[in-house]
Motif scaffolding. Sequence first.
Motif, PDB file in Angstrom:
ATOM      1  N   ALA A  75      11.485  52.069  45.153  1.00  0.00           N
ATOM      2  CA  ALA A  75      12.624  51.418  45.810  1.00  0.00           C
ATOM      3  C   ALA A  75      12.582  49.912  45.537  1.00  0.00           C
ATOM      4  CB  ALA A  75      12.594  51.673  47.312  1.00  0.00           C
ATOM      5  N   ALA A  76      11.366  49.348  45.505  1.00  0.00           N
ATOM      6  CA  ALA A  76      11.244  47.917  45.204  1.00  0.00           C
ATOM      7  C   ALA A  76      11.660  47.632  43.766  1.00  0.00           C
ATOM      8  CB  ALA A  76       9.807  47.463  45.451  1.00  0.00           C
ATOM      9  N   VAL A  77      11.353  48.563  42.875  1.00  0.00           N
ATOM     10  CA  VAL A  77      11.774  48.397  41.472  1.00  0.00           C
ATOM     11  C   VAL A  77      13.301  48.418  41.393  1.00  0.00           C
ATOM     12  CG1 VAL A  77      11.722  49.403  39.147  1.00  0.00           C
ATOM     13  CG2 VAL A  77       9.662  49.435  40.555  1.00  0.00           C
ATOM     14  N   ARG A  78      13.903  49.338  42.138  1.00  0.00           N
ATOM     15  CA  ARG A  78      15.377  49.407  42.145  1.00  0.00           C
ATOM     16  C   ARG A  78      15.975  48.124  42.699  1.00  0.00           C
ATOM     17  NH1 ARG A  78      14.806  54.979  43.499  1.00  0.00           N
ATOM     18  NH2 ARG A  78      14.800  54.485  45.706  1.00  0.00           N
ATOM     19  N   LEU A  79      15.328  47.581  43.735  1.00  0.00           N
ATOM     20  CA  LEU A  79      15.839  46.347  44.335  1.00  0.00           C
ATOM     21  C   LEU A  79      15.782  45.210  43.322  1.00  0.00           C
ATOM     22  CD1 LEU A  79      16.826  45.366  47.187  1.00  0.00           C
ATOM     23  CD2 LEU A  79      14.574  44.353  47.432  1.00  0.00           C
ATOM     24  N   TYR A  80      14.687  45.188  42.567  1.00  0.00           N
ATOM     25  CA  TYR A  80      14.538  44.161  41.518  1.00  0.00           C
ATOM     26  C   TYR A  80      15.670  44.283  40.496  1.00  0.00           C
ATOM     27  CZ  TYR A  80      12.596  42.423  37.047  1.00  0.00           C
ATOM     28  OH  TYR A  80      12.414  41.814  35.834  1.00  0.00           O
ATOM     29  N   ASN A  81      15.917  45.498  40.040  1.00  0.00           N
ATOM     30  CA  ASN A  81      16.996  45.697  39.068  1.00  0.00           C
ATOM     31  C   ASN A  81      18.360  45.360  39.658  1.00  0.00           C
ATOM     32  OD1 ASN A  81      15.414  46.583  36.895  1.00  0.00           O
ATOM     33  ND2 ASN A  81      15.325  48.659  37.718  1.00  0.00           N
ATOM     34  N   ALA A  82      18.518  45.650  40.954  1.00  0.00           N
ATOM     35  CA  ALA A  82      19.822  45.430  41.592  1.00  0.00           C
ATOM     36  C   ALA A  82      20.127  43.951  41.790  1.00  0.00           C
ATOM     37  CB  ALA A  82      19.869  46.138  42.938  1.00  0.00           C
TER      38      ALA A  82
END
Lengths: 150, 473
Positions: free
Chosen positions: A98-105
């Motif tokens: 989820a943190a990786v997704r937040l970074y991409n977002a």
Amino acid sequence: MTISKNGEICLALLVAVLFILPCLMLGLIYEEAPYHTVAGEPVREAADAAGISVADVEGTLWNMAGATGGKTYTLTDPEGDTAYIATQAFDSAESRDAAVRLYNAHAPGKGKQVGSMIVVGQYIVYATPVNSPIFAKLVPALQQAAKATT
Amino acid sequence: MSEAPIANKKVLGLFALAMINVAAVLSIRNFPSMAVYGWSCIGWYVLGAIVFLIPISLAGAELATGWPEGGGVYAWVKQAFGEKGGFVALFCEWSNNLVWFPTVLSFTASTLAFALTPDLAANPWFMFAVMMIVFWGTTAIAYFGEETSTKFSNIGVILGSIVPSLLIIGLGLWWLGSGQKIVIPHFTLAQTVPTINLSTLPFFATIVLLFAGMEMAGFHALETKNPQRDFPRAMALSAVIIVICTVLATLAIAIVIPASQLNLASGVMQAIQYFFDAAGITWLVGPMALLITLGGVVNLAAWLIGPAKGLGIVAEEGNMPPLFDKTNKYGAPVAVLLIQALIGSVISLLYVFLPSVNQAYWILSAMTVELLCIVYILVFAALIKLRYSKPDTPRPFKIPGGMIGVWIVGGLGLFGTVLSFIVGLMPPMYFTNWIVYVGSVLLGTFLLAVPPLIFLKFKHPGWLKKQNGGEQP
């Protein structure tokens, strides 16, 4: 050149496939980052091995679900470069991803993400500036740590 | 076969046009990432304005008033480089969205999760469900045509982008006025100069494309009451709103939140929470999250509707199979919207449930950059070429300075976008195999840009609508 109704549908499907293909291809090329516990401080160990000085270390806890703490390192090398590398451990693969997704977002506008990020076991390792030569020197050791299971 | 459409109702005035551009460009999610740079964010923004924002605003104003036809970049580039060039430009604008949609959808879902309970962001099913509701919901708004989507856009951009920006700016001013500690060094002019070297060069492409979307109003030319008068004014108004909100809100965050808190940990909401906690208004975090979620939806809507409308025009002109040429009674290109929603849903599914796609997202982001650069390179080249090939076409707004002015504006824009294209091919230093990286980016970009050439290869007169003189197959 003429084309039948079925041909038109095939053409539309081909276009759809052309879109999904790059994503699927990347998904298959890149190995999934396994979630496992990496012992010690992978960034400090990688820095020591690469002859890079740790100028400063601070403990940090990110305000994210599942984050369990990490450190922010200020690193300098003999060439005079400085890099800021933050690590943060997560309590599960889901919270880490989820943190990786937040970074991409949070890539500004329609551009690329700010900073560089890799996953090392339970850690997210995040470095700025984006093309830090110091981070480049640490990555082989970090990737090795990511593969090793304890 | 299309339903009888309500023929292009002229519903858009100056304010609505400006809000379309603001919705496409102004995004709160940019602020924390930029605030990391402290005072030098001013220099980066100035650089972005000089090599992109100002050129694209002027170019868009001239081209939109000279050729106020439907299709936006398609109509402009077609005038200069023919159907193939126009179609490729438009398709690149449309296709880069499909790769980018998961980014903005994921932002929207994680921001909403923050308003409800942050743990939800780690639940892929919650994320996917919200992403799909937002995506298909926005598509449904687009289905009801220009009038409905304009109302949504106007209200949404004010509540979801402008109000939160002004709130952040106001809090920054209050912070300064109340004598609180400023966490960045005191201002000097030297600190505003950005550091540009090999380490920061990839950021150049990001800063250029930070203002991508200023051409978005051009897709709505057919619904504009007085395009010749309103386009240049809308460009100016939107540029001013975007610059003021972006620069001041970024600085407000930079002076309050320590840079160590503004790294990956600084999702927008994490930064806002830090900010609001410091200001003693923690209770406002939840409502702010809802407003920013709305801002994300409006940002998505601007990019989802504009290029889809353009593609509808291309299909109407017989450049795509009739399958793509379906409009409803509201004049919305339903077939394109549906295909877009289906492809976007599949890519979002991969994004959420295939962690390795997440890891490879850097490459997908690079493809987005390359595709957008192709669009803008063609637009700036068209601006210059049309001054030579169609000098007598009336242009109610002309870039001042004659040919020299056009070359300066077009040249700066070309410089910015060509350099961004090249920089976009640079792998991060930690990529050990740069050949695989560059090959992947170029192959992906090619696959996403090539469909117009396939369509034009198979094009035949039967693809034209009956009323245009063709036959329905």
